[in-house]
Design an enzyme around this catalytic site. Structure first.
Site, mmCIF file in Angstrom:
data_model
loop_
_atom_site.group_PDB
_atom_site.id
_atom_site.type_symbol
_atom_site.label_atom_id
_atom_site.label_comp_id
_atom_site.label_asym_id
_atom_site.label_seq_id
_atom_site.Cartn_x
_atom_site.Cartn_y
_atom_site.Cartn_z
ATOM 1 N NE ARG A 135 -3.774 -2.391 2.083
ATOM 2 C CZ ARG A 135 -4.740 -2.657 1.212
ATOM 3 N NH1 ARG A 135 -5.108 -1.772 0.328
ATOM 4 N NH2 ARG A 135 -5.351 -3.827 1.246
ATOM 5 C CG HIS B 144 -0.457 -9.454 -5.991
ATOM 6 N ND1 HIS B 144 -0.665 -8.119 -6.281
ATOM 7 C CD2 HIS B 144 -1.603 -10.096 -6.293
ATOM 8 C CE1 HIS B 144 -1.915 -7.986 -6.723
ATOM 9 N NE2 HIS B 144 -2.510 -9.157 -6.746
ATOM 10 C CE1 TYR C 83 -3.576 -6.394 -4.061
ATOM 11 C CE2 TYR C 83 -3.431 -5.632 -1.793
ATOM 12 C CZ TYR C 83 -3.522 -6.668 -2.707
ATOM 13 O OH TYR C 83 -3.572 -7.957 -2.264
ATOM 14 C CG HIS D 40 -5.001 -5.806 -9.249
ATOM 15 N ND1 HIS D 40 -5.523 -5.409 -8.044
ATOM 16 C CD2 HIS D 40 -4.691 -7.125 -9.101
ATOM 17 C CE1 HIS D 40 -5.522 -6.444 -7.213
ATOM 18 N NE2 HIS D 40 -5.021 -7.486 -7.816
ATOM 19 C CG ASP E 144 -8.453 -14.195 -8.243
ATOM 20 O OD1 ASP E 144 -9.509 -14.771 -7.914
ATOM 21 O OD2 ASP E 144 -7.755 -13.542 -7.443
ATOM 22 C CG HIS F 139 -10.553 -11.579 -9.092
ATOM 23 N ND1 HIS F 139 -9.295 -11.045 -9.177
ATOM 24 C CD2 HIS F 139 -10.945 -11.426 -7.797
ATOM 25 C CE1 HIS F 139 -8.926 -10.586 -7.985
ATOM 26 N NE2 HIS F 139 -9.913 -10.810 -7.131
ATOM 27 C CG HIS G 82 -4.209 -15.025 -7.567
ATOM 28 N ND1 HIS G 82 -4.336 -13.664 -7.697
ATOM 29 C CD2 HIS G 82 -2.873 -15.294 -7.588
ATOM 30 C CE1 HIS G 82 -3.124 -13.129 -7.790
ATOM 31 N NE2 HIS G 82 -2.222 -14.091 -7.741
ATOM 32 C CG HIS H 267 -10.357 -13.297 -2.399
ATOM 33 N ND1 HIS H 267 -8.998 -13.145 -2.452
ATOM 34 C CD2 HIS H 267 -10.830 -12.773 -3.541
ATOM 35 C CE1 HIS H 267 -8.674 -12.534 -3.583
ATOM 36 N NE2 HIS H 267 -9.773 -12.284 -4.255
ATOM 37 C CD GLU I 116 -4.692 -13.359 -4.450
ATOM 38 O OE1 GLU I 116 -5.720 -13.542 -5.149
ATOM 39 O OE2 GLU I 116 -3.910 -12.425 -4.620
HETATM 40 ZN ZN LIG Z 1 -5.981 -12.526 -6.985
HETATM 41 ZN ZN LIG Z 2 -4.549 -9.456 -7.185
#
Ligand SMILES: [Zn+2]
Ligand SMILES: [Zn+2]
Length: 292
Positions: free
Chosen positions: A36, A67, A70, A107, A180, A183, A217, A232, A262
């Site tokens: 972050r 990863h 974000y 992402h 994922d 998702h 994922h 999730h 995750e």
């Molecule tokens: Zn993911």
């Molecule tokens: Zn992700």
């Protein structure tokens, strides 16, 4: 499949190996910096040496995946934020490469005040530049676009988004996809039965090409098919269910591919003790394997 989880790298990336072993992982994923924050101190020679020593000691824990932070949004119409995001993404690739890690998932981003087409082009522009600027220096670290849930102006909820980005950016063999499960399901692609799974994979192959898949994922989904909500859930406790995950772990096309949980790594039991949920989820996944 190489079943694993997102593992804390608190105290240094090298520490993740021991934690991954404890959680019964075959493979694992980490952040190489705070997820972050924009800036991070460069990795020191000592940190890199410690990581490489651990990687040699735990040579059976692979593949390792990163990863990205974000905050990165290379779909942004705001040029300053785009540039900041681009530099942060490049930094993620370089940090992973310095550790000898072969893939970074990020992402695709949100187009916010812009529009979908401009957002897709902005992502492709970032990837073209990234390939130009890193192909000599970090050729062995793949750049993986994550499939997204399709919330709001978030791109990557349609397989067509990822295909358009890859096409416009190259296409290049280092551009790959991280699949994922939560998702994809939230975005409206069913994977719950063998038939639905086969249809979704056929659609992925038609639109993007299954050879673009680099890792997975593994998350169950709190919300239903096509609801576009990214929450999730532990394996088998959500709307995808065990049969959905059985489709993946028994698909010979994914043998050797890393799949990372995750979800929250721990949960408190009724008697106050701590349950290692990564262990529980990995055991659940392993029991889905058809061994004959
Ligand atoms: Zn993911
Ligand atoms: Zn992700």
């Amino acid at each position: 499949m190489r079943l694993g989880a997102h593992i804390s790298a608190a105290g240094g990336a090298f520490k993740a190996f021991e934690r991954a072993r404890e959680a019964t992982c075959d493979s694992f994923m980490i952040f190489t910096k705070s997820n972050r924050q924009w800036a991070a101190k460069p990795l020191t020679d000592k940190e890199i040496a410690l990581y490489k020593a651990a990687a040699a000691e735990y040579a059976d824990l692979y593949p390792v995946s990163v990863h990205a932070a974000y905050l990165i949004n290379v779909a942004s119409p705001d040029e300053a934020l785009w540039e900041k995001s681009y530099q942060a993404l490049k930094d993620e690739i370089e940090r992973a490469a310095a550790l000898g890690i072969g893939m970074v998932t990020f992402h695709p981003g949100s187009y916010t005040a812009g529009d979908e087409e401009a957002g897709l082009s902005a992502i492709a522009r970032a990837l073209r530049r990234l390939l130009d600027e890193t192909d000599e220096t970090t050729p062995d670290t793949d750049i993986c676009l994550e499939t997204m849930a399709g919330q709001g102006t978030n791109l990557g909820g349609r397989f067509e988004h990822l295909a358009a980005i890859i096409q416009q950016a190259g296409p290049h063999e280092r551009l790959r996809v991280c699949f994922d499960t939560c998702h994809v399901f939230a975005a409206g692609y069913d994977i719950r039965t063998p038939e639905a799974y086969a249809a979704t994979m056929a659609e992925f192959d038609r639109v993007i090409g299954l050879d673009r898949v680099r890792c997975f994922h593994f998350n169950d989904s709190k919300h239903g098919l096509g609801e576009g909500k990214d929450r999730h859930e532990h394996i088998g406790r959500g709307q995808i269910g065990l049969e959905g995950f059985a489709n993946f772990v028994n698909d010979p096309r994914w043998a050797g591919f890393g799949a990372y949980l995750e979800t929250l790594p721990t949960e408190e039991a009724e008697d106050g003790t701590t349950i290692d949920m990564n262990q529980v989820n990995l055991q659940t996944l392993r029991e889905l394997r058809i061994t004959d």
